[in-house]
Design an enzyme around this catalytic site. Structure first.
Site, PDB file in Angstrom:
ATOM      1  N   CYS A 140      -1.508   7.917  -1.918  1.00 35.37           N
ATOM      2  CA  CYS A 140      -1.672   7.579  -0.500  1.00 35.37           C
ATOM      3  C   CYS A 140      -2.499   8.595   0.272  1.00 35.37           C
ATOM      4  CB  CYS A 140      -0.292   7.453   0.154  1.00 35.37           C
ATOM      5  SG  CYS A 140       0.693   6.081  -0.475  1.00 35.37           S
ATOM      6  N   ARG A 161       2.579   4.139  18.133  1.00 31.24           N
ATOM      7  CA  ARG A 161       1.144   4.438  18.196  1.00 31.24           C
ATOM      8  C   ARG A 161       0.482   3.730  19.373  1.00 31.24           C
ATOM      9  NH1 ARG A 161      -0.881   4.917  11.875  1.00 31.24           N
ATOM     10  NH2 ARG A 161       1.163   5.408  11.011  1.00 31.24           N
ATOM     11  N   LYS A 209       0.815  -1.217   0.000  1.00 29.43           N
ATOM     12  CA  LYS A 209       0.000   0.000   0.000  1.00 29.43           C
ATOM     13  C   LYS A 209       0.850   1.270   0.000  1.00 29.43           C
ATOM     14  CE  LYS A 209      -0.770   0.131   5.048  1.00 29.43           C
ATOM     15  NZ  LYS A 209      -0.181   1.438   5.320  1.00 29.43           N
ATOM     16  N   ASP A 210       2.133   1.156   0.361  1.00 27.81           N
ATOM     17  CA  ASP A 210       3.026   2.321   0.346  1.00 27.81           C
ATOM     18  C   ASP A 210       3.678   2.545  -1.014  1.00 27.81           C
ATOM     19  OD1 ASP A 210       2.546   2.769   3.037  1.00 27.81           O
ATOM     20  OD2 ASP A 210       4.266   1.572   3.687  1.00 27.81           O
ATOM     21  N   ARG A 235      -7.960   8.616   4.126  1.00 32.89           N
ATOM     22  CA  ARG A 235      -8.923   7.593   3.691  1.00 32.89           C
ATOM     23  C   ARG A 235      -9.725   7.087   4.884  1.00 32.89           C
ATOM     24  NH1 ARG A 235      -8.788   2.326   4.444  1.00 32.89           N
ATOM     25  NH2 ARG A 235      -6.622   2.435   5.135  1.00 32.89           N
ATOM     26  N   ARG A 236      -9.025   6.757   5.965  1.00 34.53           N
ATOM     27  CA  ARG A 236      -9.721   6.280   7.160  1.00 34.53           C
ATOM     28  C   ARG A 236     -10.573   7.390   7.769  1.00 34.53           C
ATOM     29  NH1 ARG A 236      -4.069   3.661   8.863  1.00 34.53           N
ATOM     30  NH2 ARG A 236      -4.336   1.580   7.953  1.00 34.53           N
ATOM     31  N   ARG A 260       1.005   9.797  13.774  1.00 39.76           N
ATOM     32  CA  ARG A 260       2.052   9.119  13.022  1.00 39.76           C
ATOM     33  C   ARG A 260       2.943   8.323  13.956  1.00 39.76           C
ATOM     34  NH1 ARG A 260       5.731  11.528   8.964  1.00 39.76           N
ATOM     35  NH2 ARG A 260       6.071   9.285   8.803  1.00 39.76           N
TER      36      ARG A 260
END
Length: 302
Positions: free
Chosen positions: A236, A149, A77-78, A125-126, A143
């Site tokens: 992204c 996190r 996804k990156d 997106r989230r 981040r």
């Protein structure tokens, strides 16, 4: 000797070690070289301020080009939908859970979060999709690597975080997962849950070795997802979700394009016997629903 270039985060190391073990099982000697990327150096800077193009790949690709390493393992996804011409994806191994996960020490579901609760995520997106369901929550730029996190969550900086389930599963940090979001509530990022093994296009020996690690169904699914993303002109930091999977003989794909504030979300689904055509079909359906205009508001040309 096969040399793997890897970021130094715990998850990146797990991913590189996982591929190294698979290569050793095939009889190859492997070593791993740690490489710090721009994204690693700018942990405290919001993605929107610095962009994401090449943030987690540029320095590793430099090492590939200089032949200091033979391959690199990334979260798919990156990766940009189009790689620079010297590089190819030599393999996409079997995918794990592509869903996003809600992680909390206090609350047992997204619905249970009280009004005003802080939800940490750096992904527009989230945020866009979750805001559409719960505009009463506060979405906080968050981040850092997985452990960072989780530590911030444990310190009480937020009431919950939303991260890719795959990273938590791979690191064995699933104790605080409270919910794995269904794709009709929170559609995953294209390629989420899959690894990408990048190598030089002209390195035939490495490409031949890596072909043994490729999973055909995963490759078909994520290619459809990335095709849709490319057709929509996204990256992204654009709120686009795409998820493709096979159920028996049929392939299914679901996708969404959202306004960052969650005020508008366009959703579409398609199915067919061949995954290859679904990426274009789902993108066309979203464009017909008005995705071009919605993306144009965000400076994206579809």
């Amino acid at each position: 000797m096969i040399r793997i270039g890897s970021r130094g985060s715990q998850l990146a190391r797990w991913q590189s070690d996982h591929i190294a073990d698979a290569l050793r099982a095939l009889g190859h000697e492997v070593e791993i070289e740690l490489i710090q990327t721009t994204g690693d150096r700018l942990q405290q800077v919001a993605f929107a301020k610095v962009g994401t193009k090449g943030m987690f790949t540029q320095e590793i690709e430099d090492a590939l080009l200089e032949q200091r390493v033979d391959l690199a393992v990334h979260s798919l996804k990156d990766m940009p939908t189009e790689l620079a011409s010297p590089f190819v994806l030599g393999a996409i191994p079997l995918r794990v859970d592509p869903r996003d996960a809600l992680v909390s020490t206090q609350y047992h579901s997204f619905a249970e979060l009280p009004a005003g609760a802080r939800v940490g995520t750096s992904s527009v997106r989230r945020q866009a999709q979750l805001k559409a369901h719960r505009p009463d929550l506060e979405y906080v730029e968050f981040r850092g690597n997985v452990d960072t996190r989780l530590r911030k969550l444990d310190e009480g900086q937020v009431e919950a975080i939303v991260v890719a389930a795959a990273g938590l599963d791979r690191l064995g940090r699933t104790e605080w997962i409270r919910e794995r979001f269904a794709e009709d509530l929170l559609c995953p990022a294209p390629g989420q849950g899959a690894l990408a093994i990048e190598c030089r296009a002209d390195d035939e020996a490495t490409r031949k070795i890596l072909s043994n690690l490729n999973d055909a169904d995963t490759c078909s699914a994520v290619t459809a997802e990335r095709t849709a993303l490319a057709a929509l002109g996204g990256g992204c930091q654009v709120p686009i979700g795409v998820f493709c999977y096979r159920n028996a003989a049929m392939w299914h794909i679901a996708a969404c394009v959202a306004r960052p504030d969650g005020g508008i979300i366009l959703r579409a689904q398609e199915e067919g016997s061949e995954a290859g055509e679904l990426g274009h079909r789902i993108a066309d359906k979203l464009l017909a629903l008005g995705a071009r205009e919605l993306l144009a508001e965000q400076g994206v040309r579809a």
